[in-house]
Design a protein around this motif. Structure first.
Motif, mmCIF file in Angstrom:
data_model
loop_
_atom_site.group_PDB
_atom_site.id
_atom_site.type_symbol
_atom_site.label_atom_id
_atom_site.label_comp_id
_atom_site.label_asym_id
_atom_site.label_seq_id
_atom_site.Cartn_x
_atom_site.Cartn_y
_atom_site.Cartn_z
ATOM 1 N N SER A 65 0.843 -1.202 0.000
ATOM 2 C CA SER A 65 0.000 0.000 0.000
ATOM 3 C C SER A 65 0.874 1.247 0.000
ATOM 4 O O SER A 65 2.059 1.180 0.325
ATOM 5 C CB SER A 65 -0.901 0.005 1.228
ATOM 6 O OG SER A 65 -0.128 0.096 2.397
ATOM 7 N N ARG A 66 0.249 2.363 -0.369
ATOM 8 C CA ARG A 66 0.983 3.628 -0.423
ATOM 9 C C ARG A 66 0.072 4.760 -0.009
ATOM 10 O O ARG A 66 -1.149 4.604 -0.006
ATOM 11 C CB ARG A 66 1.444 3.871 -1.860
ATOM 12 C CG ARG A 66 2.934 3.851 -2.046
ATOM 13 C CD ARG A 66 3.265 4.182 -3.480
ATOM 14 N NE ARG A 66 3.100 5.597 -3.746
ATOM 15 C CZ ARG A 66 3.120 6.128 -4.977
ATOM 16 N NH1 ARG A 66 3.282 5.360 -6.020
ATOM 17 N NH2 ARG A 66 2.977 7.421 -5.152
ATOM 18 N N LYS A 67 0.675 5.875 0.341
ATOM 19 C CA LYS A 67 -0.095 7.040 0.741
ATOM 20 C C LYS A 67 0.200 8.168 -0.250
ATOM 21 O O LYS A 67 1.350 8.379 -0.618
ATOM 22 C CB LYS A 67 0.364 7.445 2.148
ATOM 23 C CG LYS A 67 -0.620 8.286 2.886
ATOM 24 C CD LYS A 67 -0.113 8.526 4.292
ATOM 25 C CE LYS A 67 -0.734 9.784 4.826
ATOM 26 N NZ LYS A 67 -0.032 10.329 5.955
ATOM 27 N N VAL A 68 -0.853 8.837 -0.691
ATOM 28 C CA VAL A 68 -0.677 10.011 -1.550
ATOM 29 C C VAL A 68 -1.491 11.137 -0.924
ATOM 30 O O VAL A 68 -2.717 11.091 -0.931
ATOM 31 C CB VAL A 68 -1.160 9.734 -2.991
ATOM 32 C CG1 VAL A 68 -1.113 11.013 -3.830
ATOM 33 C CG2 VAL A 68 -0.311 8.664 -3.648
ATOM 34 N N SER A 70 -3.644 12.858 1.480
ATOM 35 C CA SER A 70 -4.479 12.291 2.537
ATOM 36 C C SER A 70 -5.111 10.968 2.104
ATOM 37 O O SER A 70 -5.926 10.403 2.817
ATOM 38 C CB SER A 70 -5.573 13.298 2.917
ATOM 39 O OG SER A 70 -6.341 13.583 1.762
ATOM 40 N N PHE A 71 -4.727 10.479 0.926
ATOM 41 C CA PHE A 71 -5.301 9.226 0.435
ATOM 42 C C PHE A 71 -4.341 8.065 0.655
ATOM 43 O O PHE A 71 -3.142 8.210 0.454
ATOM 44 C CB PHE A 71 -5.603 9.321 -1.070
ATOM 45 C CG PHE A 71 -6.692 10.292 -1.375
ATOM 46 C CD1 PHE A 71 -8.018 9.912 -1.352
ATOM 47 C CD2 PHE A 71 -6.387 11.614 -1.656
ATOM 48 C CE1 PHE A 71 -9.024 10.816 -1.614
ATOM 49 C CE2 PHE A 71 -7.384 12.530 -1.924
ATOM 50 C CZ PHE A 71 -8.714 12.127 -1.896
ATOM 51 N N THR A 72 -4.915 6.939 1.062
ATOM 52 C CA THR A 72 -4.101 5.738 1.201
ATOM 53 C C THR A 72 -4.879 4.587 0.594
ATOM 54 O O THR A 72 -6.123 4.583 0.639
ATOM 55 C CB THR A 72 -3.778 5.429 2.670
ATOM 56 O OG1 THR A 72 -3.104 4.168 2.737
ATOM 57 C CG2 THR A 72 -5.002 5.379 3.560
ATOM 58 N N ASN A 73 -4.177 3.608 0.028
ATOM 59 C CA ASN A 73 -4.910 2.406 -0.382
ATOM 60 C C ASN A 73 -4.558 1.233 0.531
ATOM 61 O O ASN A 73 -4.648 0.089 0.138
ATOM 62 C CB ASN A 73 -4.740 2.088 -1.876
ATOM 63 C CG ASN A 73 -3.307 1.853 -2.273
ATOM 64 O OD1 ASN A 73 -2.404 1.972 -1.463
ATOM 65 N ND2 ASN A 73 -3.090 1.516 -3.526
ATOM 66 N N TYR A 75 -6.028 -0.851 3.084
ATOM 67 C CA TYR A 75 -7.392 -1.104 3.572
ATOM 68 C C TYR A 75 -7.416 -1.197 5.095
ATOM 69 O O TYR A 75 -8.405 -0.854 5.738
ATOM 70 C CB TYR A 75 -7.974 -2.353 2.894
ATOM 71 C CG TYR A 75 -8.104 -2.167 1.397
ATOM 72 C CD1 TYR A 75 -8.387 -0.902 0.877
ATOM 73 C CD2 TYR A 75 -7.926 -3.201 0.505
ATOM 74 C CE1 TYR A 75 -8.485 -0.679 -0.477
ATOM 75 C CE2 TYR A 75 -8.028 -3.000 -0.869
ATOM 76 C CZ TYR A 75 -8.298 -1.731 -1.349
ATOM 77 O OH TYR A 75 -8.394 -1.510 -2.700
ATOM 78 N N ILE A 78 -7.744 2.405 6.098
ATOM 79 C CA ILE A 78 -9.064 2.965 5.767
ATOM 80 C C ILE A 78 -10.094 2.463 6.779
ATOM 81 O O ILE A 78 -10.911 3.238 7.297
ATOM 82 C CB ILE A 78 -9.464 2.583 4.317
ATOM 83 C CG1 ILE A 78 -8.599 3.365 3.325
ATOM 84 C CG2 ILE A 78 -10.943 2.869 4.054
ATOM 85 C CD1 ILE A 78 -8.747 2.959 1.877
ATOM 86 N N ILE A 79 -10.022 1.168 7.099
ATOM 87 C CA ILE A 79 -10.992 0.608 8.046
ATOM 88 C C ILE A 79 -10.729 1.134 9.457
ATOM 89 O O ILE A 79 -11.667 1.437 10.204
ATOM 90 C CB ILE A 79 -10.986 -0.935 7.959
ATOM 91 C CG1 ILE A 79 -11.680 -1.310 6.649
ATOM 92 C CG2 ILE A 79 -11.689 -1.586 9.146
ATOM 93 C CD1 ILE A 79 -11.413 -2.660 6.152
#
Lengths: 200, 451
Positions: A65-68, A70-73, A75, A78-79
C-alpha cells in the motif's frame, strides 16, 4: 442524567482483556463495542462485512500500500479510520460505553468521560488460556500470541504518539494473571466507581 | 569514494523511509537533501560549487529560465525549479477549477450526453480520463472521475470497479502524452529543454496509438460485465443535473478560460519562447487574481508538501550526480548493451516500467535523467530516443499495480471508502496485461521510428 462514561480497554493477547471488558459492560449496563462495530459500519456504508473483518485491527502492510496526500490504499488504515470516526461519533453523542482496542485511548484522548485501562498478563497464564481456548500445543499458542501482540503493537503505534502498553498512556494498568478474570473485573469496576465518585 | 558511499547510503535510506511512511515524505526528502549538502558536498567533497550547482538558485534569476529565444538552452542539473514552479502554478489553477465545480460538471455533462448507458459511459469516461490527464495531474482527474463514477454506479446500479480500473489506466496513459501530464515528463522536459510539442509528437503519438488498443482491451475484459448492467427500474430523475455541479457561474467561466489559456500557452510555448516556469507562474497569478478575496483560501489548499518533497528529492539525486555514481550506472548500461541503441532502449523502458510498478516513479525518473544524459554522451546515441523510452517506461509502468502511481492509490482509496475494495489480484488481473501491452507498443514504436 447519568454522567457519560467511556471505558477504553487495551489488552495483551491471552490476557482475557476482552472478556473482562465484556463483563464490565454487562455489570455496569453499558454498551459494548469491539469488532461488532463493523456490522454497523458495514450496514451504514453498504459494505461487505467480510472485507471489513479481513483488515480489522491490523497494521498497514508497507509493501502493498501507499499514501498520496491524505489518500491511502491501505485497507487496514481505511478501516481503522472508519472505526475511529465511529468511536468519535459515539463519544460525541454523549453515549456511555465500553470499547475494546482500536486505539481508543488515543482516539478519545482529552475526552473527560474517558477511563483508559491496559490489561496485561503473565506469559505462562496467557499461553495456557490460548492453548485451552483454541486447542493448541504450547509452541503454536506462543506463535499465535506473538503474532497477535506484534500486530496490535504495530497497529497501535502507527496511530498513536504513545507506545502500546506504556503505563504512561493509560489511567490504569493491571495484570489479570494475579487475580483472575472475576476479581480483576471487580477491581477495575471498583476503581471506575471511585473515579466517577471523585469527579462528581 | 567516501562521498559516493555517503550519497548512495542517503539515497537508499530516503527510498526506504518513503516506503515505510513512518514520516511524511517531504520531511524525509528534505532531511536527506540537507544531509547530502552537509555530509556529501560539505564534509566529504568539500565542494562549495557542488552545493551551489545542486541548489541551482542562480538559474531562477537568468532570463532564459522564464523566456527562451527558441534555440534550446542547456540542460540543467540539481534542484529543478522550473518543475516546482510549474507544478505549483497548475496546482493553484486546478484548485480554482475544482472550487468552481468544473470537473464534476464535466463528468455529469458527458454522462448525460450518453444517456447514462453503462457501456458508452464506460468508454466515454476512459477517453475523458485520457484527455484530462494530458493537461491536469492524474490525482485530480481520478479524484473527480472515481467519485462521480461511484455516484452514478449507485444510482444506475452497476459495479463501478471496472470503470475505475480503466479510468486509472487511461489517466496514466494520458499523462504520458504530454510534457505536463505526469511529473516524470515535466522533469524530463525541463531537464532537457524539450517543448510541449516535442512530447506531443513523440510520446503523444505512442500514447494515442496505445489508447486505441487499450479501449479495445478494456472493452473485451469488462464490456460484457458492463453491458449486463440493466438500466431498468432506474429513476433517472434522481440523477443530479450537470449544472447543479457548478458552485458559482462566474468562477466557473473564469476558471474555464484560465484552463483554456494554460492549454494554449503550453501548446505554443516552443513558438512563443515562454518557458513552463513562466506559464506556471502566469496561470497561478491569473487564478489568484480571479479568486479575489478567496485567493488565500485557494493557496492554503495547494499541496506544498509535494513541492517540498520535490526540492529535497532533487538535492538527494544531485548528490548521486555530483559524486559520479549515476555515470557508473550509465556505463554499466552501456557495457551491457554493447553500444546497441535498441538494447539500451529495451533496458531503459523495461527497467523503468518494472521499477515504477513498485516504487514511486518520480524519484526513479529524477535519478534516471542524469543516467541517460551520461549514456547518450558516452555512447554517442540520441538522447531524445532514450528520453522517450524513460518517459513511457516510468509513466506506464506505474499502472501495473495498485501502488505504482498516485492515480492508482487515489482511485483505489476512493473506491474502498465507498465500500468497493479492489485487492491486488483484482487490480493486477486487468492492469498488468494492459501495462505490458502498452510498454510493448511503446518499445516497438521507438524501435521503428528512432532506432
Amino acid at each position: 442524567m447519568e454522567k457519560q462514561l467511556i471505558i477504553s480497554v487495551s489488552r495483551e493477547y491471552g490476557s482475557a482483556g476482552h472478556e473482562i471488558a465484556e463483563n464490565i459492560a454487562k455489570e455496569m449496563k453499558l454498551k459494548f463495542y469491539d469488532r461488532n462495530m463493523l456490522d454497523e459500519i458495514a450496514k451504514k456504508k453498504n459494505m461487505q462485512i467480510e472485507h471489513l473483518k479481513k483488515y480489522d485491527e491490523k497494521p498497514r502492510n508497507i509493501f502493498n500500500s501507499r499514501k498520496v496526500g491524505s489518500f491511502t490504499n491501505s485497507y487496514e488504515q481505511i478501516i481503522a479510520e472508519m472505526q475511529f470516526d465511529y468511536i468519535r461519533e459515539k463519544a460525541n453523542s454523549g453515549e456511555s460505553f465500553v470499547i475494546v482496542g482500536r486505539c481508543s485511548e488515543t482516539v478519545l484522548k482529552g475526552n473527560e468521560a474517558l477511563v483508559s485501562i491496559f490489561i496485561l498478563g503473565d506469559k505462562e497464564v496467557k499461553l495456557k488460556r490460548i492453548m485451552d481456548k483454541f486447542n493448541l500445543n504450547a509452541s503454536d499458542a506462543a506463535a499465535k500470541m506473538r503474532r497477535h501482540d506484534r500486530n496490535r503493537k504495530q497497529y497501535h503505534n502507527h496511530y498513536s504518539d504513545g507506545k502500546w502498553g506504556d503505563s504512561r498512556l493509560y489511567d490504569m494498568c493491571i495484570n489479570s494473571s494475579r487475580l483472575g478474570i472475576d476479581k480483576t473485573t471487580a477491581v477495575i469496576r471498583h476503581c471506575i466507581e471511585e473515579i466517577k465518585t471523585s469527579e462528581r | 569514494m567516501i562521498a559516493q558511499v555517503l550519497a548512495v547510503v542517503i539515497f537508499a535510506t530516503m527510498f526506504l523511509l518513503i516506503v515505510t511512511e513512518k514520516f511524511e515524505r517531504h520531511i524525509i526528502t528534505l532531511s536527506c537533501g540537507l544531509l547530502t549538502l552537509i555530509l556529501v558536498f560539505g564534509l566529504a567533497m568539500q565542494s562549495t560549487s557542488a552545493i551551489i550547482e545542486t541548489l541551482n538558485l542562480h538559474s531562477i534569476i537568468k532570463s532564459d529560465f522564464w523566456y527562451t529565444s527558441g534555440s534550446g538552452g542547456e540542460s540543467t542539473s540539481g534542484i529543478n525549479w522550473a518543475t516546482i514552479i510549474f507544478i505549483f502554478g497548475m496546482m493553484v489553477m486546478v484548485e480554482g477549477m475544482a472550487k468552481a465545480g468544473f470537473f464534476r460538471w464535466l463528468c455529469m455533462r458527458l454522462a448525460k450526453l450518453v444517456n447514462y448507458k453503462p457501456v458508452p459511459l464506460f468508454i466515454t469516461f476512459m477517453i475523458m480520463s485520457f484527455i484530462l490527464a494530458m493537461f491536469i495531474d492524474s490525482i485530480t482527474v481520478i479524484l473527480f472521475l472515481a467519485a462521480v463514477t461511484i455516484e452514478l454506479a449507485k444510482l444506475l446500479k452497476f459495479n463501478p470497479v471496472p470503470m475505475i480500473l480503466s479510468e486509472i489506466f487511461c489517466a496514466n496513459l494520458g499523462g504520458s502524452a504530454t510534457m505536463c501530464g505526469d511529473p516524470p515528463n515535466i522533469i524530463i522536459g525541463t531537464s532537457f529543454e524539450y517543448s510541449f510539442a516535442d512530447f506531443l509528437t513523440n510520446t503523444g503519438v505512442i500514447a494515442a496509438l496505445s489508447m486505441v488498443v487499450i479501449i479495445i482491451y478494456f472493452y473485451l475484459v469488462f464490456g460484457r460485465q458492463m453491458a449486463k448492467s440493466s438500466s431498468q427500474d432506474i429513476d433517472f430523475s434522481s440523477i443530479p443535473e450537470p449544472k447543479e455541479a457548478i458552485t458559482n457561474k462566474k468562477d466557473f467561466i473564469i476558471s474555464s478560460i484560465i484552463f483554456g489559456f494554460a492549454v494554449v500557452l503550453l501548446i505554443t510555448h516552443a513558438q512563443t519562447g515562454l518557458t513552463v516556469a513562466f506559464i506556471g507562474t502566469a496561470v497561478a497569478v491569473a487564478t489568484l487574481i480571479a479568486a479575489g478575496k478567496y485567493a488565500f483560501e485557494l493557496l492554503k489548499k495547494v499541496d506544498f508538501k509535494t513541492l517540498l518533497f520535490f526540492i529535497g528529492l532533487f538535492a538527494v539525486v544531485g548528490g548521486l550526480e555530483q559524486t559520479g555514481i549515476l555515470e557508473k550506472i550509465a556505463a554499466l548500461i552501456g557495457d551491457i548493451s554493447g553500444g546497441n541503441l535498441k538494447l539500451m532502449v529495451a533496458i531503459i523502458i523495461w527497467l523503468s516500467a518494472i521499477a515504477s510498478a513498485f516504487v514511486d516513479n518520480i524519484p526513479f525518473a529524477a535519478t534516471m535523467i542524469p543516467v541517460i544524459r551520461s549514456l547518450a554522451a558516452t555512447q554517442g546515441v540520441d538522447l531524445t530516443t532514450l528520453a522517450w523510452a524513460l518517459s513511457m517506461g516510468t509513466d506506464i509502468g506505474g499502472s501495473a499495480t495498485p501502488i505504482g502511481a498516485s492515480a492508482n492509490v487515489v482511485g483505489t482509496s476512493v473506491a474502498a471508502k465507498n465500500g468497493y475494495f479492489i485487492g491486488w489480484g483484482e487490480y493486477c488481473k486487468s492492469a498488468a496485461p494492459a501495462t505490458i501491452i502498452v510498454v510493448m507498443i511503446s518499445m516497438i514504436v521507438i524501435f521503428i521510428r528512432y532506432c
